[in-house]
Design a protein around this motif. Structure first.
Motif: not given
Length: 308
Positions: A173-200
């Protein structure tokens, strides 16, 4: 030892859990809790009715049996929220079972859960969140570990992740992309934008980490190179909040609450925030509107001449 459940009831319970896992995507922790709640309920009914609980006996449970169980739970000191959760598990199982066994589930399904007030999320203010992240970076004398801790909490706050989701990120997953694919509860996936500060923050940690961050290995590592434990993150946050004088509610999960609340304050709509958080129900996300209302009224009370 007297068997509390008949083989048929045990088989039915396992089939229901398999159904929940396969079709509803329930997480393993949720299934374990369901199994414990349902087993405890059926064992109580076995003692209450004076014999093992089979499928026929479950179908004959009445209002008095349900009241007796709920009263026993409260006498044991079980709080209203936990009783409501256990009742939900029982109803889910019975609803599934009655479709296969053909009995009338009205007495069980009509049982009302005890009322309880859901606690509001307790987010950090924007300045407090920023100060906390900065202070986290001062907790460890080893530079790469300090960078790791900052990267973790920045990702939790900047992406609204659960601690389990943040620590599940892999080297790939590194370097983090602009949009991160996250697998959460119940094995469900969602897309989350990544802020530049988090990427840095992650980039700085990756550059300093002495361990081999293989694509299939965990992104965030402990001091010896193994997967980072959530307890370490909680401990780092605890030391930082003590230094800043923040309340005990300033936990890793509070960063997720802060992410949602600050988005709402900035004009984000509930549906979008629901998707970003991965909430199955909009009602869960709506709790943040109550937080925002409380914040608004506190601001009004401070600013309005009649509020002083």
């Amino acid at each position: 030892m007297t068997l509390d459940l008949s083989p048929g009831a045990r088989d039915a319970m396992q089939a229901w859990l398999s159904h929940m896992r396969a079709l509803d995507g329930a997480a393993e922790n949720t299934l374990t809790a369901y199994a414990g709640d349902l087993t405890a309920f059926l064992r109580f009914q076995a003692g209450h009715r004076g014999g093992p609980m089979g499928l026929a006996e479950i179908g004959r449970l009445g209002t008095a049996d349900m009241r007796a169980w709920m009263a026993a739970e409260r006498l044991r000191g079980t709080n209203a929220r936990s009783v409501a959760r256990r009742l939900s598990a029982v109803k889910s199982f019975v609803r599934w079972l009655c479709e296969r066994e053909g009995f009338d589930p009205t007495a069980i399904l009509s049982t009302r859960a005890p009322r309880f007030r859901k606690p509001l999320p307790r987010p950090l203010g924007r300045d407090a969140a920023r100060d906390l992240i900065e202070t986290v970076g001062m907790q460890h004398e080893t530079p790469w570990i300090a960078l790791r801790d900052v990267a973790v909490v920045t990702v939790l706050y900047g992406c609204g992740l659960r601690i389990s989701e943040g620590l599940a990120l892999m080297g790939a997953d590194a370097p983090l992309p602009d949009v991160l694919r996250v697998r959460g509860k119940g094995d469900k996936e969602r897309l989350v934008p990544v802020l530049p500060v988090a990427r840095k923050a992650v980039d700085r940690y990756v550059a300093a980490c002495p361990h081999d961050l293989t694509p299939q290995g965990p992104l965030f590592r402990g001091a010896r190179g193994g997967a980072l434990n959530a307890r370490i993150v909680a401990s780092v946050m605890a030391r930082a909040r003590m230094q800043l004088g923040l309340p005990s509610s300033a936990t890793p999960h509070a960063l997720r609450h802060s992410f949602a609340t600050h988005l709402l304050e900035a004009g984000g709509d509930l549906r979008s925030i629901q998707e970003l958080l991965g909430h199955a129900s909009l009602s869960t996300t709506q709790s943040y509107t109550a937080v925002d209302t409380v914040h608004l009224m506190e601001t009004y009370a401070r600013a309005h001449p009649h509020g002083r």
